[in-house]
Design a protein around this motif. Structure first.
Motif, PDB file in Angstrom:
ATOM      1  N   ILE A   1      -3.668  12.360   4.523  1.00  0.00           N
ATOM      2  CA  ILE A   1      -3.012  11.232   3.874  1.00  0.00           C
ATOM      3  C   ILE A   1      -1.998  10.613   4.832  1.00  0.00           C
ATOM      4  CG2 ILE A   1      -1.506  10.560   1.954  1.00  0.00           C
ATOM      5  CD1 ILE A   1      -2.816  12.889   0.384  1.00  0.00           C
ATOM      6  N   VAL A   2      -2.034   9.303   4.952  1.00  0.00           N
ATOM      7  CA  VAL A   2      -1.148   8.574   5.860  1.00  0.00           C
ATOM      8  C   VAL A   2      -0.187   7.732   5.031  1.00  0.00           C
ATOM      9  CG1 VAL A   2      -1.006   6.986   7.801  1.00  0.00           C
ATOM     10  CG2 VAL A   2      -3.001   8.476   7.559  1.00  0.00           C
ATOM     11  N   ARG A   3       1.112   7.950   5.233  1.00  0.00           N
ATOM     12  CA  ARG A   3       2.136   7.200   4.510  1.00  0.00           C
ATOM     13  C   ARG A   3       2.906   6.322   5.498  1.00  0.00           C
ATOM     14  NH1 ARG A   3       2.347   9.566  -0.570  1.00  0.00           N
ATOM     15  NH2 ARG A   3       1.513  11.703  -0.688  1.00  0.00           N
ATOM     16  N   PRO A   4       3.722   5.388   4.989  1.00  0.00           N
ATOM     17  CA  PRO A   4       4.525   4.550   5.892  1.00  0.00           C
ATOM     18  C   PRO A   4       5.477   5.407   6.731  1.00  0.00           C
ATOM     19  CG  PRO A   4       4.493   3.669   3.647  1.00  0.00           C
ATOM     20  CD  PRO A   4       3.905   5.044   3.573  1.00  0.00           C
TER      21      PRO A   4
ATOM     22  N   THR B   1       2.340   1.490  11.086  1.00  0.00           N
ATOM     23  CA  THR B   1       2.102   1.169  12.485  1.00  0.00           C
ATOM     24  C   THR B   1       2.189   2.427  13.346  1.00  0.00           C
ATOM     25  OG1 THR B   1       2.967  -1.074  12.214  1.00  0.00           O
ATOM     26  CG2 THR B   1       2.875  -0.209  14.455  1.00  0.00           C
ATOM     27  N   GLU B   2       3.155   3.241  13.053  1.00  0.00           N
ATOM     28  CA  GLU B   2       3.352   4.488  13.805  1.00  0.00           C
ATOM     29  C   GLU B   2       2.348   5.560  13.384  1.00  0.00           C
ATOM     30  OE1 GLU B   2       6.762   7.999  13.901  1.00  0.00           O
ATOM     31  OE2 GLU B   2       7.364   5.923  13.517  1.00  0.00           O
ATOM     32  N   ASN B   3       2.155   5.735  12.082  1.00  0.00           N
ATOM     33  CA  ASN B   3       1.362   6.868  11.613  1.00  0.00           C
ATOM     34  C   ASN B   3      -0.149   6.654  11.695  1.00  0.00           C
ATOM     35  OD1 ASN B   3       3.656   8.355  11.101  1.00  0.00           O
ATOM     36  ND2 ASN B   3       3.835   7.665   8.991  1.00  0.00           N
ATOM     37  N   LEU B   4      -0.622   5.406  11.602  1.00  0.00           N
ATOM     38  CA  LEU B   4      -2.047   5.157  11.829  1.00  0.00           C
ATOM     39  C   LEU B   4      -2.407   5.423  13.282  1.00  0.00           C
ATOM     40  CD1 LEU B   4      -2.626   1.897   9.736  1.00  0.00           C
ATOM     41  CD2 LEU B   4      -3.522   4.179   9.233  1.00  0.00           C
ATOM     42  N   LYS B   5      -1.539   5.029  14.183  1.00  0.00           N
ATOM     43  CA  LYS B   5      -1.777   5.260  15.613  1.00  0.00           C
ATOM     44  C   LYS B   5      -1.861   6.744  15.924  1.00  0.00           C
ATOM     45  CE  LYS B   5      -0.041   3.947  20.199  1.00  0.00           C
ATOM     46  NZ  LYS B   5       1.048   3.253  20.924  1.00  0.00           N
ATOM     47  N   LYS B   6      -1.069   7.557  15.234  1.00  0.00           N
ATOM     48  CA  LYS B   6      -1.065   9.004  15.473  1.00  0.00           C
ATOM     49  C   LYS B   6      -2.417   9.645  15.178  1.00  0.00           C
ATOM     50  CE  LYS B   6       3.848  10.008  14.670  1.00  0.00           C
ATOM     51  NZ  LYS B   6       4.814  10.676  13.755  1.00  0.00           N
ATOM     52  N   LEU B   7      -3.177   9.032  14.269  1.00  0.00           N
ATOM     53  CA  LEU B   7      -4.491   9.586  13.916  1.00  0.00           C
ATOM     54  C   LEU B   7      -5.428   9.637  15.116  1.00  0.00           C
ATOM     55  CD1 LEU B   7      -5.121   7.723  10.551  1.00  0.00           C
ATOM     56  CD2 LEU B   7      -4.479  10.122  10.821  1.00  0.00           C
ATOM     57  N   PHE B   8      -5.202   8.773  16.109  1.00  0.00           N
ATOM     58  CA  PHE B   8      -6.117   8.673  17.242  1.00  0.00           C
ATOM     59  C   PHE B   8      -5.583   9.382  18.479  1.00  0.00           C
ATOM     60  CE2 PHE B   8      -6.977   5.187  14.382  1.00  0.00           C
ATOM     61  CZ  PHE B   8      -8.358   5.156  14.326  1.00  0.00           C
ATOM     62  N   GLU B   9      -4.438  10.033  18.356  1.00  0.00           N
ATOM     63  CA  GLU B   9      -3.862  10.740  19.496  1.00  0.00           C
ATOM     64  C   GLU B   9      -4.432  12.138  19.622  1.00  0.00           C
ATOM     65  OE1 GLU B   9       0.311  10.605  18.808  1.00  0.00           O
ATOM     66  OE2 GLU B   9       0.499   8.473  19.351  1.00  0.00           O
TER      67      GLU B   9
ATOM     68  N   ILE C   1       0.842  -1.201   0.000  1.00  0.00           N
ATOM     69  CA  ILE C   1       0.000   0.000   0.000  1.00  0.00           C
ATOM     70  C   ILE C   1       0.874   1.248   0.000  1.00  0.00           C
ATOM     71  CG2 ILE C   1      -1.749   1.295   1.305  1.00  0.00           C
ATOM     72  CD1 ILE C   1      -2.702  -1.474   2.378  1.00  0.00           C
ATOM     73  N   THR C   2       0.583   2.162  -0.931  1.00  0.00           N
ATOM     74  CA  THR C   2       1.352   3.409  -1.043  1.00  0.00           C
ATOM     75  C   THR C   2       0.953   4.397   0.041  1.00  0.00           C
ATOM     76  OG1 THR C   2       1.395   3.067  -3.446  1.00  0.00           O
ATOM     77  CG2 THR C   2       2.036   5.249  -2.624  1.00  0.00           C
ATOM     78  N   ALA C   3      -0.359   4.537   0.268  1.00  0.00           N
ATOM     79  CA  ALA C   3      -0.844   5.479   1.284  1.00  0.00           C
ATOM     80  C   ALA C   3      -2.313   5.218   1.564  1.00  0.00           C
ATOM     81  CB  ALA C   3      -0.655   6.927   0.828  1.00  0.00           C
ATOM     82  N   PHE C   4      -2.749   5.652   2.744  1.00  0.00           N
ATOM     83  CA  PHE C   4      -4.163   5.671   3.115  1.00  0.00           C
ATOM     84  C   PHE C   4      -4.664   7.110   3.029  1.00  0.00           C
ATOM     85  CE2 PHE C   4      -2.549   1.933   5.373  1.00  0.00           C
ATOM     86  CZ  PHE C   4      -3.504   0.984   5.070  1.00  0.00           C
ATOM     87  N   ILE C   5      -5.900   7.282   2.572  1.00  0.00           N
ATOM     88  CA  ILE C   5      -6.519   8.606   2.544  1.00  0.00           C
ATOM     89  C   ILE C   5      -7.672   8.587   3.530  1.00  0.00           C
ATOM     90  CG2 ILE C   5      -7.670  10.363   1.170  1.00  0.00           C
ATOM     91  CD1 ILE C   5      -5.630   7.633  -0.535  1.00  0.00           C
ATOM     92  N   THR C   6      -7.582   9.414   4.572  1.00  0.00           N
ATOM     93  CA  THR C   6      -8.598   9.480   5.624  1.00  0.00           C
ATOM     94  C   THR C   6      -9.145  10.895   5.715  1.00  0.00           C
ATOM     95  OG1 THR C   6      -7.234  10.193   7.499  1.00  0.00           O
ATOM     96  CG2 THR C   6      -7.114   7.864   6.881  1.00  0.00           C
ATOM     97  N   GLU C   7     -10.153  11.072   6.575  1.00  0.00           N
ATOM     98  CA  GLU C   7     -10.694  12.416   6.782  1.00  0.00           C
ATOM     99  C   GLU C   7      -9.708  13.338   7.478  1.00  0.00           C
ATOM    100  OE1 GLU C   7     -12.666   9.970  10.186  1.00  0.00           O
ATOM    101  OE2 GLU C   7     -11.686   9.638   8.251  1.00  0.00           O
ATOM    102  N   LYS C   8      -8.675  12.764   8.113  1.00  0.00           N
ATOM    103  CA  LYS C   8      -7.654  13.575   8.777  1.00  0.00           C
ATOM    104  C   LYS C   8      -6.432  13.807   7.906  1.00  0.00           C
ATOM    105  CE  LYS C   8      -8.653  12.988  13.684  1.00  0.00           C
ATOM    106  NZ  LYS C   8      -8.052  12.674  15.004  1.00  0.00           N
TER     107      LYS C   8
END
Length: 350
Positions: A336-339, A342-350, A327-334
């Motif tokens: 774009i999340v890149r590699p 594990t670290e950057n997805l968790k940051k979305l909920f902080e 996966i190159t990146a995730f696009i969320t309402e908050k």
């Protein structure tokens, strides 16, 4: 984006019941179905009359209210037991889509927080939460589409899989929201639509939504995707998802993993569009995601016509898991999340 053909509403609350577009009739007929009790909604989710992870969450939230509204003369303890039973029942309809459990857990937490209040007041609050979940999803999907625009060139051939538009969400969609907004901004885009076997969500639903929005597209069989990529006819791939594990492993409609492998081999960006409610940080990796296996008739028949010999054994998983490294990146309402995911997805909920 204005209210227009690109903003399909697949589900809405109408006074005392839920109205959905019965997606099993599309594209030949647009049939609306009025859901008045929890059993009808369980059946609608199970039989894919309503589908798509965000839409399933919204539908389950409304169904929760339908399940509790007629409970009378009961203590909070008894009411809470019944609420948990209802949540367990609804959760059994589609086990892979995490939005379903997320919505039900949100309502259960609301009920417990109001344990000192009268039961009728709690019921009213449950409906309010369901409506809030619905409105939040509409805003979220619009923002996903806007956030994804930096990833779509002014001229692009985009390949997508399954259905991720307004039919799969409260409105706008996830991956299709990016496509709709690109079209709205005047970008010269063309969409390759995977048919999405065995239930043809791409052919029946995505093609219908793109037709409604007058966006150029061509329908292809799933196994044509490798040829398209090798021929230089795909600039990017964008799909939705039903659940993302903490490390970025992603469950989506069967066939998505194949696309990710081909994309990696041809150096084509592979994007996943999703709301935060689809991320499940409780699962460390994708092997822990439950994969629904569906009825063999979906494979042995094409509509009502049998295409395999009688008693043919089948394996019919509804989803597969794409590893995070594809996966190159995730696009969320908050954003774009890149590699590293594990670290950057968790940051979305902080």
């Amino acid at each position: 984006m204005s209210e227009n053909k690109q903003a399909v509403k697949s589900i809405e609350w109408r006074d005392d019941h839920v109205r959905i577009i019965d997606q099993t009739f599309l594209p030949s007929r647009t049939v609306y179905c009025d859901i008045r009790d929890i059993g009808q909604m369980w059946d609608a989710i199970k039989k894919l009359k309503v589908r798509g992870a965000p839409a399933i969450g919204i539908a389950a939230a409304y169904a929760f209210y339908l399940g509790i509204r007629d409970i009378r003369d009961i203590s909070f303890a008894g009411f809470n037991i019944e609420a948990e039973r209802i949540a367990e029942y609804l959760a059994s309809s589609r086990p892979t889509a995490v939005n379903l459990k997320w919505a039900l857990d949100r309502i259960l937490m609301t009920i417990y927080a109001l344990r000192e209040k009268p039961i009728e007041e709690i019921k009213a609050k449950v409906l309010e939460v369901a409506q809030t979940i619905h409105q939040e999803d509409i805003r979220t999907c619009r923002q996903i589409g806007l956030n994804g625009q930096e990833l779509i060139p002014k001229k692009a051939n985009i390949l997508t899989h399954c259905n991720t538009g307004g039919l799969a969400t409260g409105q706008y969609g996830t991956a299709l929201s990016m496509i709709f907004h690109a079209h709205e901004e005047g970008k010269n885009i063309h969409v390759w639509v995977d048919e999405t076997r065995p239930l043809l969500q791409g052919a029946r639903l995505t093609a219908w939504e793109l037709s409604q929005a007058e966006i150029p597209f061509k329908l292809v069989i799933d196994s044509a995707s490798g040829h398209l990529m090798k021929s230089g006819m795909v600039d990017l791939i964008v799909v939705g998802t039903d659940r993302v594990a903490a490390n970025g492993d992603t469950a989506n409609k069967i066939g998505t993993y194949n696309l990710s492998v081909l994309a990696k081999a041809h150096n084509i960006p592979f994007y996943v569009a999703l709301p935060l409610s689809t991320i499940d940080l409780s699962l460390s990796h994708g092997d822990l995601i439950p994969i629904e296996e569906r009825d063999s008739a979906e494979v042995t028949q094409f509509g009502n016509a049998r295409v395999a010999p009688p008693k043919t054994a089948t394996f019919n998983p509804a989803f597969d898991v794409t590893p995070a490294e594809n996966i190159t990146a995730f696009i969320t309402e908050k954003g774009i999340v890149r590699p590293p995911f594990t670290e950057n997805l968790k940051k979305l909920f902080e």
